[in-house]
Design an enzyme around this catalytic site. Structure first.
Site, mmCIF file in Angstrom:
data_model
loop_
_atom_site.group_PDB
_atom_site.id
_atom_site.type_symbol
_atom_site.label_atom_id
_atom_site.label_comp_id
_atom_site.label_asym_id
_atom_site.label_seq_id
_atom_site.Cartn_x
_atom_site.Cartn_y
_atom_site.Cartn_z
ATOM 1 N N LYS A 10 -12.137 -7.636 -6.092
ATOM 2 C CA LYS A 10 -11.602 -7.583 -4.490
ATOM 3 C C LYS A 10 -10.175 -6.742 -4.380
ATOM 4 C CE LYS A 10 -13.788 -11.995 -3.445
ATOM 5 N NZ LYS A 10 -13.780 -13.401 -2.637
ATOM 6 N N TYR A 50 -21.604 -11.196 3.764
ATOM 7 C CA TYR A 50 -21.120 -12.759 3.802
ATOM 8 C C TYR A 50 -21.612 -13.549 4.897
ATOM 9 C CZ TYR A 50 -17.371 -12.314 0.246
ATOM 10 O OH TYR A 50 -16.619 -12.179 -1.147
ATOM 11 N N PHE A 58 -13.207 -19.778 8.032
ATOM 12 C CA PHE A 58 -12.526 -18.749 7.225
ATOM 13 C C PHE A 58 -13.131 -17.302 7.591
ATOM 14 C CE2 PHE A 58 -15.156 -20.872 4.222
ATOM 15 C CZ PHE A 58 -15.827 -19.967 3.553
ATOM 16 N N ARG A 86 -19.574 -16.629 -13.623
ATOM 17 C CA ARG A 86 -18.916 -17.766 -12.780
ATOM 18 C C ARG A 86 -17.997 -18.453 -13.731
ATOM 19 N NH1 ARG A 86 -20.288 -18.408 -7.594
ATOM 20 N NH2 ARG A 86 -19.874 -20.802 -7.534
ATOM 21 N N THR A 92 -13.310 -21.096 -7.175
ATOM 22 C CA THR A 92 -13.020 -20.313 -6.054
ATOM 23 C C THR A 92 -11.422 -20.319 -5.564
ATOM 24 O OG1 THR A 92 -15.251 -20.835 -5.058
ATOM 25 C CG2 THR A 92 -13.569 -19.788 -3.624
ATOM 26 N N ARG A 103 -9.616 -15.799 -12.308
ATOM 27 C CA ARG A 103 -8.884 -16.159 -11.070
ATOM 28 C C ARG A 103 -7.458 -16.825 -11.478
ATOM 29 N NH1 ARG A 103 -14.112 -17.932 -7.952
ATOM 30 N NH2 ARG A 103 -14.675 -16.088 -6.518
ATOM 31 N N ASN A 113 -8.588 -13.803 -3.748
ATOM 32 C CA ASN A 113 -9.018 -14.531 -5.253
ATOM 33 C C ASN A 113 -9.864 -13.554 -6.452
ATOM 34 O OD1 ASN A 113 -11.562 -14.407 -4.088
ATOM 35 N ND2 ASN A 113 -11.963 -16.436 -4.469
ATOM 36 N N HIS A 116 -15.448 -11.764 -6.545
ATOM 37 C CA HIS A 116 -16.415 -12.520 -6.021
ATOM 38 C C HIS A 116 -17.947 -12.374 -7.360
ATOM 39 C CE1 HIS A 116 -20.019 -13.662 -3.687
ATOM 40 N NE2 HIS A 116 -20.894 -12.710 -4.384
ATOM 41 N N GLU A 127 -27.566 -9.742 -3.120
ATOM 42 C CA GLU A 127 -26.451 -9.068 -3.201
ATOM 43 C C GLU A 127 -26.712 -7.792 -4.071
ATOM 44 O OE1 GLU A 127 -23.739 -13.186 -2.767
ATOM 45 O OE2 GLU A 127 -23.754 -11.939 -4.845
HETATM 46 P P1 CMP Z 1 -16.274 -15.684 -2.648
HETATM 47 O O1 CMP Z 1 -16.965 -16.005 -3.937
HETATM 48 O O2 CMP Z 1 -16.137 -14.216 -2.250
HETATM 49 O O3 CMP Z 1 -17.505 -16.219 -1.399
HETATM 50 C C1 CMP Z 1 -16.660 -16.288 0.066
HETATM 51 C C2 CMP Z 1 -15.242 -16.275 -0.155
HETATM 52 O O4 CMP Z 1 -14.610 -16.988 1.072
HETATM 53 C C3 CMP Z 1 -14.467 -17.247 -1.302
HETATM 54 O O5 CMP Z 1 -14.886 -16.382 -2.600
HETATM 55 C C4 CMP Z 1 -13.295 -17.234 -0.849
HETATM 56 O O6 CMP Z 1 -12.412 -15.953 -1.294
HETATM 57 C C5 CMP Z 1 -13.208 -17.271 0.818
HETATM 58 N N1 CMP Z 1 -12.961 -18.403 1.263
HETATM 59 C C6 CMP Z 1 -11.842 -18.745 2.034
HETATM 60 N N2 CMP Z 1 -11.621 -19.798 2.349
HETATM 61 C C7 CMP Z 1 -12.706 -20.651 1.737
HETATM 62 C C8 CMP Z 1 -12.892 -22.105 1.686
HETATM 63 N N3 CMP Z 1 -12.361 -22.807 2.388
HETATM 64 N N4 CMP Z 1 -13.991 -22.450 1.005
HETATM 65 C C9 CMP Z 1 -14.847 -21.433 0.358
HETATM 66 N N5 CMP Z 1 -14.463 -19.994 0.085
HETATM 67 C C10 CMP Z 1 -13.406 -19.635 1.013
#
Ligand code: CMP
Length: 140
Positions: A10, A50, A58, A86, A92, A103, A113, A116, A127
């Protein structure tokens, strides 16, 4: 089984200049990078990626962040690649990520973060196809 998973470094991690350090984590864990590109995502491209989060509170911040700078997108291939990636990423929310994960070591917040990774082989198929044509993937 040998799987493929979609990984994104990211904008926060690209800005920190840790692309190579993150690639080393993948390689040291036995994952092969079989496709890769750097992109500056448009709002349309990030929002489409997304789409499943469109109704979440969010979503706007997520799209704003993902379009704030370049990302590096790659396909990782290997045994159990979806779950293995993962594990390497950690939770996350970096505050909840285990020590030694990408992370925990490189991320600042739930939005910024660092990485992804696809959450299932079904998402991975969608994806990977979202970013790569079949002839851009080089199995080896
Ligand atoms: P990612 O795995 O890229 O998938 C969705 C992204 O939304 C996640 O990582 C986070 O960076 C972002 N995000 C922000 N707020 C939230 C939340 N409350 N729960 C999950 N993902 C979130």
């Amino acid at each position: 089984a040998i799987e493929r998973t979609l990984s994104i470094i990211k904008p926060d991690a690209v800005a920190k200049n840790v692309i190579g350090q993150i690639y080393s984590r993948f390689e040291n864990a036995g994952l092969k990078i079989v496709a890769a590109k750097m992109l500056h995502l448009s709002k349309e491209k990030a929002g489409g990626f997304y789409a499943e989060h469109k109704e979440r509170p969010f979503f706007a911040d997520l799209v704003g962040f993902m379009t704030s700078g370049p990302v590096v997108v790659q396909v990782l291939e290997g045994e159990n690649a979806v779950a293995l990636n993962r594990e390497l990423m950690g939770a996350t929310n970096p505050k909840e990520a285990d020590a030694g994960t990408i992370r925990a070591d490189f991320a600042e917040s739930i939005d910024a973060n660092a990485v992804h990774g696809s959450d299932s082989t079904t998402s991975a198929a969608r994806e990977v196809a979202y970013f790569f044509a079949e002839d851009e993937i080089c199995p080896r």
